[in-house]
Design a protein around this motif. Structure first.
Motif, mmCIF file in Angstrom:
data_model
loop_
_atom_site.group_PDB
_atom_site.id
_atom_site.type_symbol
_atom_site.label_atom_id
_atom_site.label_comp_id
_atom_site.label_asym_id
_atom_site.label_seq_id
_atom_site.Cartn_x
_atom_site.Cartn_y
_atom_site.Cartn_z
ATOM 1 N N ILE A 109 -6.191 7.575 -3.627
ATOM 2 C CA ILE A 109 -5.481 6.807 -2.470
ATOM 3 C C ILE A 109 -6.477 6.067 -1.643
ATOM 4 C CG2 ILE A 109 -4.294 7.823 -0.426
ATOM 5 C CD1 ILE A 109 -2.732 10.010 -1.892
ATOM 6 N N ALA A 110 -7.721 6.847 -1.529
ATOM 7 C CA ALA A 110 -8.671 6.234 -0.705
ATOM 8 C C ALA A 110 -9.193 4.758 -1.279
ATOM 9 C CB ALA A 110 -9.932 6.984 -0.591
ATOM 10 N N GLN A 111 -9.355 4.560 -2.814
ATOM 11 C CA GLN A 111 -9.565 3.375 -3.292
ATOM 12 C C GLN A 111 -8.322 2.352 -3.053
ATOM 13 O OE1 GLN A 111 -10.419 3.909 -7.356
ATOM 14 N NE2 GLN A 111 -11.326 1.739 -7.442
ATOM 15 N N SER A 112 -6.971 2.773 -2.922
ATOM 16 C CA SER A 112 -6.031 1.881 -3.034
ATOM 17 C C SER A 112 -6.114 1.474 -1.559
ATOM 18 C CB SER A 112 -4.648 2.614 -3.362
ATOM 19 O OG SER A 112 -4.157 3.464 -2.273
ATOM 20 N N LEU A 113 -6.571 2.038 -0.327
ATOM 21 C CA LEU A 113 -6.633 1.632 0.794
ATOM 22 C C LEU A 113 -7.836 0.885 0.961
ATOM 23 C CD1 LEU A 113 -5.368 5.090 2.733
ATOM 24 C CD2 LEU A 113 -3.799 2.747 2.379
ATOM 25 N N HIS A 114 -8.470 0.619 -0.087
ATOM 26 C CA HIS A 114 -9.951 -0.192 0.294
ATOM 27 C C HIS A 114 -11.089 0.252 1.198
ATOM 28 C CE1 HIS A 114 -7.896 -3.310 -2.361
ATOM 29 N NE2 HIS A 114 -7.062 -3.285 -1.469
ATOM 30 N N MET A 115 -10.847 1.890 1.292
ATOM 31 C CA MET A 115 -12.093 2.688 1.706
ATOM 32 C C MET A 115 -13.313 2.557 0.787
ATOM 33 S SD MET A 115 -9.805 5.776 2.989
ATOM 34 C CE MET A 115 -10.821 6.513 4.274
ATOM 35 N N MET A 155 -6.399 17.396 -6.824
ATOM 36 C CA MET A 155 -6.459 16.884 -5.607
ATOM 37 C C MET A 155 -7.531 16.102 -5.191
ATOM 38 S SD MET A 155 -5.109 20.355 -3.200
ATOM 39 C CE MET A 155 -6.487 21.260 -3.558
ATOM 40 N N LEU A 156 -8.655 16.364 -5.789
ATOM 41 C CA LEU A 156 -9.689 15.318 -5.591
ATOM 42 C C LEU A 156 -9.481 13.975 -6.188
ATOM 43 C CD1 LEU A 156 -12.549 14.792 -4.708
ATOM 44 C CD2 LEU A 156 -13.498 15.638 -7.167
ATOM 45 N N GLY A 157 -8.787 13.993 -7.327
ATOM 46 C CA GLY A 157 -8.581 12.691 -7.975
ATOM 47 C C GLY A 157 -7.365 11.934 -7.105
ATOM 48 N N THR A 158 -6.590 12.612 -6.715
ATOM 49 C CA THR A 158 -5.260 12.066 -5.582
ATOM 50 C C THR A 158 -5.833 11.542 -4.561
ATOM 51 O OG1 THR A 158 -3.643 13.462 -6.735
ATOM 52 C CG2 THR A 158 -3.113 12.593 -4.815
ATOM 53 N N PHE A 159 -6.605 12.168 -3.760
ATOM 54 C CA PHE A 159 -7.611 11.591 -2.669
ATOM 55 C C PHE A 159 -8.237 10.590 -2.889
ATOM 56 C CE2 PHE A 159 -7.255 16.248 -0.894
ATOM 57 C CZ PHE A 159 -5.778 15.934 -0.525
ATOM 58 N N LYS A 193 0.767 -1.244 0.202
ATOM 59 C CA LYS A 193 0.052 -0.056 -0.035
ATOM 60 C C LYS A 193 0.665 1.234 0.036
ATOM 61 C CE LYS A 193 -3.999 -2.124 2.220
ATOM 62 N NZ LYS A 193 -4.681 -2.014 3.548
ATOM 63 N N MET A 194 1.912 1.186 0.546
ATOM 64 C CA MET A 194 2.857 2.427 0.733
ATOM 65 C C MET A 194 3.352 2.668 -0.765
ATOM 66 S SD MET A 194 6.579 3.069 2.872
ATOM 67 C CE MET A 194 7.266 1.645 2.088
ATOM 68 N N TRP A 195 3.790 1.759 -1.542
ATOM 69 C CA TRP A 195 4.336 1.849 -2.842
ATOM 70 C C TRP A 195 3.176 2.328 -3.690
ATOM 71 C CZ3 TRP A 195 9.082 2.399 -3.319
ATOM 72 C CH2 TRP A 195 10.134 1.876 -2.639
ATOM 73 N N THR A 196 2.254 1.681 -3.567
ATOM 74 C CA THR A 196 1.027 2.028 -4.215
ATOM 75 C C THR A 196 0.466 3.899 -4.145
ATOM 76 O OG1 THR A 196 -0.203 -0.068 -4.094
ATOM 77 C CG2 THR A 196 -1.423 1.866 -4.873
ATOM 78 N N ILE A 197 0.635 4.133 -2.974
ATOM 79 C CA ILE A 197 0.512 5.565 -2.470
ATOM 80 C C ILE A 197 1.681 6.630 -2.892
ATOM 81 C CG2 ILE A 197 0.349 7.150 -0.617
ATOM 82 C CD1 ILE A 197 -1.394 4.971 0.892
ATOM 83 N N ALA A 198 2.713 5.854 -2.945
ATOM 84 C CA ALA A 198 4.108 6.690 -3.431
ATOM 85 C C ALA A 198 3.702 6.813 -4.932
ATOM 86 C CB ALA A 198 5.216 5.896 -3.104
#
Length: 80
Positions: free
Chosen positions: A49-55, A42-46, A3-8
């Motif tokens: 990231i939320a989707q990559s964290l499975h929120m 910013m909206l797309g980035t957030f 997840k860290m690499w995905t967010i990076a």
């Protein structure tokens, strides 16, 4: 760890887009477009990231269904 690499990677892509787009907007003095690009980036980035964290993210189709379902029921009642 993954997840860290995905967010990076998401942050790196957003930074690359910002580096490519923002200087040309500032040079042309397109301030409204600058604000829009920044907000959407910013909206797309957030959201990414939320989707990559499975929120759990809201589905836009649920809102559309909520808004138009009473109208649909009304039309169906008229046709029957």
């Amino acid at each position: 760890m993954i997840k860290m690499w995905t967010i990076a990677a998401i942050l790196l892509a957003a930074a690359a887009i910002a580096i490519l787009e923002i200087p040309s907007l500032m040079k042309k003095r397109q301030y409204k477009e600058f604000v829009i690009v920044c907000c959407l980036l910013m909206l797309g980035t957030f959201l990414s990231i939320a989707q990559s964290l499975h929120m759990k993210l809201p589905n836009p189709l649920d809102f559309i269904t909520f808004v138009f379902q009473p109208f649909s029921k009304f039309i169906l009642a008229l046709l029957q």
